[in-house]
Design an enzyme around this catalytic site. Sequence first.
Site, PDB file in Angstrom:
ATOM      1  N   GLY A  46      45.947  45.700  39.677  1.00 43.83           N
ATOM      2  CA  GLY A  46      44.815  46.320  39.015  1.00 43.83           C
ATOM      3  C   GLY A  46      43.589  46.278  39.902  1.00 43.83           C
ATOM      4  O   GLY A  46      43.477  45.412  40.780  1.00 43.83           O
ATOM      5  N   GLN A  51      34.654  46.351  41.852  1.00 49.23           N
ATOM      6  CA  GLN A  51      35.205  45.594  42.992  1.00 49.23           C
ATOM      7  C   GLN A  51      34.998  46.328  44.309  1.00 49.23           C
ATOM      8  O   GLN A  51      35.119  45.746  45.376  1.00 49.23           O
ATOM      9  CB  GLN A  51      36.703  45.320  42.772  1.00 49.23           C
ATOM     10  CG  GLN A  51      36.961  44.398  41.586  1.00 49.23           C
ATOM     11  CD  GLN A  51      38.433  44.114  41.438  1.00 49.23           C
ATOM     12  OE1 GLN A  51      39.148  44.851  40.785  1.00 49.23           O
ATOM     13  NE2 GLN A  51      38.899  43.048  42.059  1.00 49.23           N
ATOM     14  N   CYS A  97      42.736  37.418  41.243  1.00 53.84           N
ATOM     15  CA  CYS A  97      41.901  38.618  41.337  1.00 53.84           C
ATOM     16  C   CYS A  97      41.627  38.912  42.801  1.00 53.84           C
ATOM     17  O   CYS A  97      41.343  37.980  43.570  1.00 53.84           O
ATOM     18  CB  CYS A  97      40.589  38.371  40.601  1.00 53.84           C
ATOM     19  SG  CYS A  97      39.431  39.745  40.684  1.00 53.84           S
ATOM     20  N   LEU A  98      41.684  40.168  43.182  1.00 49.72           N
ATOM     21  CA  LEU A  98      41.427  40.547  44.573  1.00 49.72           C
ATOM     22  C   LEU A  98      39.997  40.180  44.993  1.00 49.72           C
ATOM     23  O   LEU A  98      39.729  40.008  46.179  1.00 49.72           O
ATOM     24  CB  LEU A  98      41.675  42.043  44.778  1.00 49.72           C
ATOM     25  CG  LEU A  98      43.138  42.514  44.608  1.00 49.72           C
ATOM     26  CD1 LEU A  98      43.205  44.033  44.561  1.00 49.72           C
ATOM     27  CD2 LEU A  98      44.023  41.981  45.730  1.00 49.72           C
ATOM     28  N   HIS A 139      41.935  42.057  31.921  1.00 50.20           N
ATOM     29  CA  HIS A 139      41.265  41.582  33.142  1.00 50.20           C
ATOM     30  C   HIS A 139      40.379  42.685  33.745  1.00 50.20           C
ATOM     31  O   HIS A 139      39.212  42.455  34.076  1.00 50.20           O
ATOM     32  CB  HIS A 139      42.346  41.130  34.131  1.00 50.20           C
ATOM     33  CG  HIS A 139      41.854  40.681  35.469  1.00 50.20           C
ATOM     34  ND1 HIS A 139      42.054  39.405  35.953  1.00 50.20           N
ATOM     35  CD2 HIS A 139      41.182  41.346  36.448  1.00 50.20           C
ATOM     36  CE1 HIS A 139      41.512  39.311  37.156  1.00 50.20           C
ATOM     37  NE2 HIS A 139      40.986  40.476  37.484  1.00 50.20           N
ATOM     38  N   GLU A 140      40.937  43.889  33.858  1.00 51.10           N
ATOM     39  CA  GLU A 140      40.175  44.988  34.490  1.00 51.10           C
ATOM     40  C   GLU A 140      39.006  45.422  33.605  1.00 51.10           C
ATOM     41  O   GLU A 140      37.921  45.720  34.099  1.00 51.10           O
ATOM     42  CB  GLU A 140      41.084  46.183  34.795  1.00 51.10           C
ATOM     43  CG  GLU A 140      42.238  45.902  35.740  1.00 51.10           C
ATOM     44  CD  GLU A 140      41.870  45.137  36.991  1.00 51.10           C
ATOM     45  OE1 GLU A 140      40.764  45.321  37.509  1.00 51.10           O
ATOM     46  OE2 GLU A 140      42.701  44.310  37.437  1.00 51.10           O
ATOM     47  N   HIS A 143      36.070  43.252  34.020  1.00 47.19           N
ATOM     48  CA  HIS A 143      35.286  43.588  35.218  1.00 47.19           C
ATOM     49  C   HIS A 143      34.195  44.611  34.884  1.00 47.19           C
ATOM     50  O   HIS A 143      33.094  44.560  35.448  1.00 47.19           O
ATOM     51  CB  HIS A 143      36.184  44.217  36.295  1.00 47.19           C
ATOM     52  CG  HIS A 143      36.856  43.241  37.212  1.00 47.19           C
ATOM     53  ND1 HIS A 143      36.159  42.416  38.054  1.00 47.19           N
ATOM     54  CD2 HIS A 143      38.180  42.993  37.448  1.00 47.19           C
ATOM     55  CE1 HIS A 143      37.020  41.684  38.767  1.00 47.19           C
ATOM     56  NE2 HIS A 143      38.247  42.012  38.416  1.00 47.19           N
TER      57      HIS A 143
HETATM   58 CO    CO Z   1      40.049  41.249  39.123  1.00 45.66          CO
END
Ligand code: CO
Length: 163
Positions: A46, A51, A97-98, A139-140, A143
């Site tokens: 995701g 991000q 998470c990235l 999660h997304e 963000h």
């Molecule tokens: Co994330």
Amino acid sequence: MATKEIITKGNALLSKKCHLVTKFDKKLWEMLDNMKETLIASNGVGLAAPQLGIIRRVALVLDVTLEEEGKEPVIYELINPEIIEKSDETIIDVEGCLSVPGIYGKVERPAKAKVRAQDRNGKIYEVEGKEITARCFCHELDHLDGHLFTEKVIEFIYPEDDE
Ligand code: CO
């Protein structure tokens, strides 16, 4: 298409509440294509627009649960998404998470979640996800409101560095 740099925890852009998308134009499509390329290049499941430092309500979720059903995985393009249904049943599992490299932790999320979003042409659609996909929707979408999974961790995991 081009891969873009993923910003990391500490960057104030990750804490912003993202703006609604109102224009479904070529610029949005280009952004979605860049996000898709960045997601694939990072081996993530995701990615949310903030991000990449873009404060817009746009996220991608790769549905890998479809593989269990013998289907090809799909990347959902979620524009202005909202969670409209969540199961009472929850699952506690390890999340990362990235934008928070090297840190993992157990987070409780619904076992199933349904999202209503717009596609790249502005058409409203609904999609349901289970397990990792439901986790990823939550999660997304967090963000897009400036929240990171680390705020919800019940236990941090420190993988042994065996290399
Ligand atoms: Co994330």
